[in-house]
Scaffold this motif. Structure first.
Motif, PDB file in Angstrom:
ATOM      1  N   GLY A  47      20.578 -44.181  73.704  1.00 55.39           N
ATOM      2  CA  GLY A  47      20.856 -44.725  72.392  1.00 55.39           C
ATOM      3  C   GLY A  47      21.946 -43.995  71.639  1.00 55.39           C
ATOM      4  O   GLY A  47      22.096 -44.170  70.426  1.00 55.39           O
ATOM      5  N   TYR A  48      22.743 -43.184  72.347  1.00 61.81           N
ATOM      6  CA  TYR A  48      23.827 -42.468  71.699  1.00 61.81           C
ATOM      7  C   TYR A  48      24.995 -43.418  71.447  1.00 61.81           C
ATOM      8  O   TYR A  48      25.253 -44.340  72.244  1.00 61.81           O
ATOM      9  CB  TYR A  48      24.313 -41.317  72.569  1.00 61.81           C
ATOM     10  N   PRO A  49      25.758 -43.207  70.380  1.00 60.56           N
ATOM     11  CA  PRO A  49      26.950 -44.047  70.164  1.00 60.56           C
ATOM     12  C   PRO A  49      28.018 -43.739  71.205  1.00 60.56           C
ATOM     13  O   PRO A  49      28.174 -42.585  71.629  1.00 60.56           O
ATOM     14  CB  PRO A  49      27.409 -43.635  68.758  1.00 60.56           C
ATOM     15  N   ILE A  50      28.712 -44.754  71.615  1.00 59.53           N
ATOM     16  CA  ILE A  50      29.768 -44.558  72.624  1.00 59.53           C
ATOM     17  C   ILE A  50      31.141 -44.833  72.034  1.00 59.53           C
ATOM     18  O   ILE A  50      32.106 -45.089  72.758  1.00 59.53           O
ATOM     19  CB  ILE A  50      29.524 -45.439  73.863  1.00 59.53           C
ATOM     20  N   GLY A  51      31.258 -44.770  70.703  1.00 59.34           N
ATOM     21  CA  GLY A  51      32.541 -44.940  70.057  1.00 59.34           C
ATOM     22  C   GLY A  51      32.875 -46.392  69.785  1.00 59.34           C
ATOM     23  O   GLY A  51      32.250 -47.313  70.309  1.00 59.34           O
ATOM     24  N   SER A  52      33.870 -46.578  68.948  1.00 61.31           N
ATOM     25  CA  SER A  52      34.318 -47.935  68.637  1.00 61.31           C
ATOM     26  C   SER A  52      35.467 -48.332  69.554  1.00 61.31           C
ATOM     27  O   SER A  52      36.064 -47.491  70.227  1.00 61.31           O
ATOM     28  CB  SER A  52      34.752 -48.017  67.172  1.00 61.31           C
ATOM     29  N   PHE A  53      35.769 -49.606  69.560  1.00 59.92           N
ATOM     30  CA  PHE A  53      36.824 -50.164  70.400  1.00 59.92           C
ATOM     31  C   PHE A  53      37.850 -50.856  69.499  1.00 59.92           C
ATOM     32  O   PHE A  53      37.536 -51.257  68.373  1.00 59.92           O
ATOM     33  CB  PHE A  53      36.248 -51.170  71.396  1.00 59.92           C
ATOM     34  N   LEU A  54      39.056 -50.993  70.007  1.00 63.30           N
ATOM     35  CA  LEU A  54      40.096 -51.700  69.260  1.00 63.30           C
ATOM     36  C   LEU A  54      40.668 -52.799  70.154  1.00 63.30           C
ATOM     37  O   LEU A  54      41.205 -52.520  71.237  1.00 63.30           O
ATOM     38  CB  LEU A  54      41.204 -50.740  68.825  1.00 63.30           C
ATOM     39  N   PHE A  55      40.534 -54.046  69.691  1.00 62.58           N
ATOM     40  CA  PHE A  55      41.030 -55.191  70.436  1.00 62.58           C
ATOM     41  C   PHE A  55      42.179 -55.848  69.668  1.00 62.58           C
ATOM     42  O   PHE A  55      42.254 -55.774  68.441  1.00 62.58           O
ATOM     43  CB  PHE A  55      39.916 -56.232  70.645  1.00 62.58           C
ATOM     44  N   TRP A  56      43.046 -56.493  70.413  1.00 66.15           N
ATOM     45  CA  TRP A  56      44.195 -57.204  69.833  1.00 66.15           C
ATOM     46  C   TRP A  56      44.100 -58.674  70.240  1.00 66.15           C
ATOM     47  O   TRP A  56      44.143 -58.984  71.429  1.00 66.15           O
ATOM     48  CB  TRP A  56      45.494 -56.575  70.347  1.00 66.15           C
ATOM     49  N   LYS A  57      43.923 -59.529  69.246  1.00 69.41           N
ATOM     50  CA  LYS A  57      43.882 -60.966  69.538  1.00 69.41           C
ATOM     51  C   LYS A  57      45.321 -61.456  69.686  1.00 69.41           C
ATOM     52  O   LYS A  57      46.116 -61.421  68.746  1.00 69.41           O
ATOM     53  CB  LYS A  57      43.188 -61.729  68.423  1.00 69.41           C
ATOM     54  N   VAL A  58      45.650 -61.923  70.884  1.00 68.69           N
ATOM     55  CA  VAL A  58      47.006 -62.386  71.171  1.00 68.69           C
ATOM     56  C   VAL A  58      47.000 -63.908  71.187  1.00 68.69           C
ATOM     57  O   VAL A  58      46.289 -64.530  71.988  1.00 68.69           O
ATOM     58  CB  VAL A  58      47.507 -61.842  72.536  1.00 68.69           C
ATOM     59  N   SER A  59      47.773 -64.489  70.290  1.00 73.56           N
ATOM     60  CA  SER A  59      47.808 -65.953  70.199  1.00 73.56           C
ATOM     61  C   SER A  59      48.400 -66.544  71.465  1.00 73.56           C
ATOM     62  O   SER A  59      49.116 -65.878  72.213  1.00 73.56           O
ATOM     63  CB  SER A  59      48.637 -66.383  68.991  1.00 73.56           C
TER      64      SER A  59
END
Length: 577
Positions: A47-59
């Motif tokens: 149940g440890y946090p594994i960090g956030s992610f950053l996504f890029w929505k490409v049209s």
């Protein structure tokens, strides 16, 4: 950029499998180890946090402008390149800017495999890369005190081995269970006689829960379609951990801007090609791209994003084939000098050679043509000197710019003497003083600069053949004081022998097959066996700085000191002239 509703691991895996999630060309290749993946899953289970992610929505309009790559599913340590994604461009995609290593780890663990090299096996041996899958032990916690769960990458054969404390469950098989029907897990536990084991039951249900139900993939979504902004965001979020190299940025920009070639594939494949020359080298993307900046005569050759603009990328693309030819020829040339990944101590030292060939339109014939013999000798001597002087160590942009200017203005021949004159009195001087020459002979067997010193002392050898650094008096004689005493060495000389036997005055360059036959024989005995003719023996002694020396192990100290003096005088002739 906004924070989005978290999703489950299962949702992320589905998006990777369907190619909705892809990787931009700026992303590095996958580098996580088996241990890192195992620890990631332990964190998830706890149940440890594994960090956030950053996504890029490409049209769908922007998808056509850039190149994207698929996630690796079946990782192979010898083949780490991601596959190029083939897109129709009729729908938007999500490009992963931060979190590639973690998402790839999840994908490999749940849908793929991991093949890392077995120690001591050859790289070209298929058996050196057994395919392994991530397993979880359902009967026992991990032995490592930092971990709770025993995740391991195992071959299918190893996973079958069971005892009272071991039952390996393939982690990817959790996807075969319907998360809405817990009876399937209960049936599995019953079938495998695990129903009464509370640890097994809790562990398997928890695995299902963290994969299917817990929304632990927290992510931000960038929707701006401007590459400059996306690159800036990418640099910011990758400022920690494994540093982003500017070559990765350049590959991204070039891939988007080159309209005739795929920059990423061209450069990565070319790196593989030049590293396979001879006995192998260790060049990388940074070397190739730095060489591009130098050869194309850009004023600023630093790895700055500003230098990787569309105009510069266009120049590199237009000259790419010629650039490759110059780099390739340079490396084929230094291969004939006897260099490889172990002895070439500065990759950047090759760049001026490539620049010279580039400006003179010289191709691979330069490596073998008799017309260029004298010029090759000049380059060989210069290369050994700059390596020993560590001229291109540290920040080499200054010296690369200086040598480029000198070469551009002096194309009648490789301008070694002009470089020496121009750099005299500077921190990058190519001149050697007596003390420096003395220090050269302190280098020891197998060290990175030893080959260059020996090669200067053996300029006539044909390095197309494999030469070994050989101890004239075998190193097996110097394993103990007692052994040296038995061989007749005087007690007062023993400390000297033990301190110096591994240094250059006791080394020679021998062809590999000859060195193998020499083995650990006493040198005088080996010499008499192999050179019965006095003329041949004297020629051998002359070549190896042995003329007039007592070659018995008994007088090693005298032999060492006299040969050292002969070598020092020869190096002075070579380096001070």
């Amino acid at each position: 950029m906004s924070f989005q509703t978290p999703i489950t691991i299962y949702d992320a895996i589905k998006n990777i499998s369907s190619r909705k999630y892809l990787l931009p060309a700026i992303q590095r290749e996958f580098v996580w180890s088996e241990d890192q993946i195992e620890r990631l899953f332990d964190s998830i289970m706890r149940g440890y946090p594994i960090g956030s992610f950053l996504f890029w929505k490409v049209s769908k309009e922007s998808v056509k402008k850039y190149q994207f790559y698929e996630f690796i599913c079946h990782y192979h340590q010898g083949k780490t390149h991601n596959q190029k994604a083939v897109l129709l461009g009729d729908e938007e995609i999500i490009s992963v800017l931060d979190g590639q290593q973690r998402l790839t780890s999840l994908y490999i663990a749940l849908k793929g495999s991991y093949a890392s090299k077995v120690p001591y096996r050859r790289w070209n041996d298929p058996a050196a890369f057994p395919k392994k899958y991530l397993y979880l032990n359902l009967l026992k916690e991990a032995d490592d005190e930092d971990l709770n769960y025993d995740f391991r990458f195992l071959t299918e054969e190893d996973a079958k081995k069971r005892d009272e404390n071991t039952f390996w469950f393939k982690v990817g098989d959790i996807l075969n269970f319907d998360p809405q029907d817990p009876s399937q897990i209960n049936d599995y536990l019953i079938e495998n006689q695990l129903a009464t084991n509370k640890f097994a039951s809790r562990t398997l249900f928890r695995l299902s829960d963290v994969i299917f139900k817990r929304p632990i993939i927290n992510y931000y979504l960038e929707e701006d379609q401007e590459l400059d902004k996306v690159l800036n965001v990418f640099i910011r979020v990758n400022s920690g951990g494994t540093q982003l190299s500017y070559s990765d940025l350049l590959l991204s920009i070039a891939t988007a801007q080159w309209d005739e070639k795929d920059a990423r594939e061209e450069i990565i494949n070319f790196v593989d090609e030049i590293n396979s020359v001879g006995r192998g080298f260790s060049f990388n993307k940074d070397f190739v791209l730095k060489t591009c900046l130098v050869l194309c005569d850009f004023n600023d050759i630093r790895f700055k994003v500003d230098n990787f603009n569309k105009q510069n990328m266009s120049v590199i693309q237009d000259n790419w084939d010629k650039i490759k030819e110059s780099i390739r020829t340079s490396i084929e040339l230094i291969n004939t000098f006897g260099f490889d990944y172990q002895t070439l101590t500065s990759n950047n030292a090759i760049i001026p050679i490539a620049y010279y060939l580039y400006k003179k339109d010289l191709n691979s014939s330069f490596v073998t043509s008799v017309n260029f013999k004298n010029e090759r000798e000049k380059i060989k001597k210069w290369l050994h000197i700059v390596l020993l002087k560590q001229t291109f160590g540290g920040n080499s942009d200054y010296i690369l710019s200086v040598t480029r200017d000198i070469i551009r203005q002096n194309l009648n021949g490789f301008p070694v003497e002009i470089m020496k004159q121009r750099l005299r009195g500077t921190p990058k001087s190519l001149d050697f003083g007596d003390e420096e020459i003395e220090n050269l002979l302190e280098y020891k067997y197998g060290k990175k600069y030893t080959f260059s010193v020996l090669a200067l002392l053996y300029p006539t050898l044909d390095y197309n053949n494999l030469f070994h650094q050989d101890h004239i008096h075998p190193k097996s004689f110097f394993t103990s004081r007692e052994k040296l005493l038995k061989l007749g060495v005087k007690p007062e000389d023993i400390d000297f022998c033990l301190e110096n036997y591994n240094k250059i005055p006791n080394l020679q360059l021998l062809e590999g097959n000859i060195n193998m036959s020499k083995s650990a024989k006493p040198f005088v005995e080996w010499l008499d066996e192999n050179y019965k003719d006095d003329t041949a023996k004297n020629q051998y002694k002359e070549l190896h700085y042995l003329t007039g020396l007592d070659l018995s192990i008994v007088n090693f100290k005298e032999f060492f000191c006299k040969r050292r003096e002969m070598m020092k005088n020869r190096l002075r002739q070579i380096l001070v002239s």
